[in-house]
Motif scaffolding. Sequence first.
Motif, short mmCIF file in Angstrom:
data_model
loop_
_atom_site.label_atom_id
_atom_site.label_comp_id
_atom_site.label_asym_id
_atom_site.label_seq_id
_atom_site.Cartn_x
_atom_site.Cartn_y
_atom_site.Cartn_z
N HIS A 185 72.55 101.67 76.95
CA HIS A 185 73.40 101.90 78.12
C HIS A 185 72.57 101.51 79.33
O HIS A 185 71.64 102.22 79.71
N PRO A 186 72.87 100.36 79.95
CA PRO A 186 72.01 99.87 81.03
C PRO A 186 71.99 100.82 82.21
O PRO A 186 72.96 101.54 82.48
N TYR A 187 70.86 100.80 82.90
CA TYR A 187 70.71 101.61 84.12
C TYR A 187 71.73 101.14 85.15
O TYR A 187 71.86 99.95 85.42
N ARG A 188 72.47 102.06 85.69
CA ARG A 188 73.47 101.71 86.70
C ARG A 188 72.91 102.06 88.07
O ARG A 188 72.70 103.23 88.39
N CYS A 189 72.66 101.02 88.87
CA CYS A 189 72.02 101.24 90.16
C CYS A 189 73.07 101.41 91.26
O CYS A 189 74.26 101.12 91.07
N ALA A 190 72.61 101.88 92.40
CA ALA A 190 73.53 102.20 93.50
C ALA A 190 74.36 101.01 93.93
O ALA A 190 75.56 101.13 94.18
N ARG A 191 73.75 99.83 94.03
CA ARG A 191 74.47 98.67 94.55
C ARG A 191 75.44 98.07 93.54
O ARG A 191 76.18 97.15 93.87
N LEU B 169 57.54 82.90 108.95
CA LEU B 169 58.14 83.99 108.19
C LEU B 169 58.88 85.00 109.07
O LEU B 169 59.44 85.97 108.56
N GLN B 170 58.88 84.76 110.36
CA GLN B 170 59.51 85.71 111.27
C GLN B 170 61.00 85.92 110.93
O GLN B 170 61.50 87.05 111.02
N SER B 171 61.68 84.86 110.55
CA SER B 171 63.11 85.00 110.27
C SER B 171 63.39 85.92 109.09
O SER B 171 64.45 86.53 109.00
N ALA B 172 62.41 86.02 108.17
CA ALA B 172 62.60 86.90 107.02
C ALA B 172 62.70 88.36 107.45
O ALA B 172 63.30 89.19 106.75
N LEU B 173 62.13 88.69 108.62
CA LEU B 173 62.18 90.06 109.09
C LEU B 173 63.59 90.47 109.53
O LEU B 173 63.87 91.65 109.70
N ASP B 174 64.47 89.48 109.69
CA ASP B 174 65.85 89.77 110.08
C ASP B 174 66.73 90.13 108.87
O ASP B 174 67.87 90.57 109.05
N LEU B 175 66.22 89.92 107.67
CA LEU B 175 66.97 90.28 106.48
C LEU B 175 66.97 91.79 106.30
O LEU B 175 66.12 92.50 106.84
N ASN B 176 67.91 92.30 105.52
CA ASN B 176 67.99 93.75 105.28
C ASN B 176 66.95 94.17 104.26
O ASN B 176 67.27 94.55 103.12
N LEU B 177 65.69 94.11 104.68
CA LEU B 177 64.61 94.37 103.74
C LEU B 177 64.50 95.84 103.36
O LEU B 177 63.82 96.18 102.37
N ASN B 178 65.13 96.72 104.13
CA ASN B 178 65.10 98.13 103.78
C ASN B 178 66.13 98.50 102.73
O ASN B 178 66.13 99.61 102.22
N ARG B 179 67.02 97.55 102.41
CA ARG B 179 68.06 97.81 101.42
C ARG B 179 67.71 97.12 100.10
O ARG B 179 67.15 96.02 100.09
N TYR B 180 68.07 97.75 99.01
CA TYR B 180 67.88 97.11 97.70
C TYR B 180 68.75 95.85 97.63
O TYR B 180 69.85 95.82 98.19
N PRO B 181 68.28 94.83 96.93
CA PRO B 181 69.05 93.59 96.86
C PRO B 181 70.26 93.71 95.95
O PRO B 181 70.37 94.64 95.14
N ASP B 182 71.15 92.76 96.10
CA ASP B 182 72.33 92.66 95.23
C ASP B 182 71.85 92.50 93.78
O ASP B 182 71.12 91.57 93.47
N PRO B 183 72.25 93.39 92.88
CA PRO B 183 71.78 93.28 91.50
C PRO B 183 72.42 92.15 90.71
O PRO B 183 71.89 91.74 89.67
N SER B 184 73.55 91.62 91.18
CA SER B 184 74.25 90.59 90.40
C SER B 184 74.07 89.18 90.94
O SER B 184 74.09 88.22 90.17
N GLN B 185 73.93 89.02 92.25
CA GLN B 185 73.73 87.71 92.88
C GLN B 185 74.80 86.70 92.43
O GLN B 185 74.50 85.57 92.06
#
Length: 415
Positions: A32-38, A71-87
């Motif tokens: 039973h796979p781990y079901r994550c928040a996202r 790399l400055q533009s990478a700081l504008d990404l939602n780095l505090n949020r877990y990424p999309d698990p399915s993409q």
Amino acid sequence: MPILGLKPSSKPVNPSHFDIEKVIRPNILSLHPYRCARDDYQDGILLDANENALGHSIPRQTNESNIAPELQSALDLNLNRYPDPSQDGIKERIASLRSIPGRDHVFLGVGSDEVIDLLMRVCVAPGKEKILITPPTYGMYAVCAQVNDVGVVKVNLELSGEKGEGGEDGRFSARVEEIKKAVDADPSIKLIFLCSPGNPTGTLISLSSVRSLLEYSNFKGIVVVDEAYIDFADANTSAASLVNDYANLCVMQTLSKSFGLAAIRLGIALAQPPLIQVLTNTKAPYNISTPTAHLALSALSPSAIDSMHQKIATLTSSREGLLASLASLAPLGLGPAIGANNANFVMVPVLNHASGKPDNVRSQKVYKSLAEENGVVVRFRGGEAGCEGCLRITVGTEEENKTVVEKLDQVLRVL
């Protein structure tokens, strides 16, 4: 036992002798796979995953910042949020690019190495079952097998002949009948790994050879075709064209080579939905990072794909020029390139002065002198089956190709 999360399908299984539920380890089938928040929600006020609501703490560009300007533009990404698990967006673009039925035929991993590891973990019982590899080939198959306590059966590629041309019986072609004999002798073989174009051979495994193994009824496992370099080969040579027809096929690709994105570690598996679902059930919950996903999605845009194809055309043209320049070093003891040269590298043997045969000792001296005294790093591959004395040289820029030939000329004259 049904595969959890797999949508019902009325499509008949081909080949008929293949049953994925008998290939996948029972403990994986019952997982039973781990079901994550996202998995459930990705929008709204997200208070479900214990993320840091105040965001990351990396400072913007200041005198004290260690962040490179690019790399400055990478700081504008939602780095505090877990990424999309399915993409799913990335998968849809890959499915379109490779003419695959849909995103349910695509799996994304942290480089192809994660795919290799997952395939072994879900299919091959440690200490009991085995994989089959065809040396000379990519070294991670054997390394990953050892890590997972999985046995390795070796059936060398065809090592004779002047040069591999990607045909049925040329040098570095798959010895299909010998592979079948190995399967007959050892029913514990669950995976067959084929590297096409090969690393380090640069030679394609013909689609007819792949089909022959897929249709061999005595083999109940999965044929894995590693196509890291497929975009450097001729059109219509990818085994991805067979995915819709064969349930026992898994094709691996990557954004590392033709897309020039080795640093982001994005590997791809193309297969029918049952195997994709098993891999999805087993992977780490958030295996593809947000920066990687952001760059991958951009790399798969129409304009970026056009640019990729232009760069491939330049590199394949440069490959021919590099081969011609290396051939001019024959009087100094550099042999003609071996393999079919279907990748972004070439492989040439360093010969013994007296015998004119490939010489590992001289080749290693040349390799070290190039790297340590001349600032040119190539790869010594003389320890691989059928590759005695060989150096593998990646096709570089025009200036890099010119330099490696000049330095080789200088080193071969003194060694």
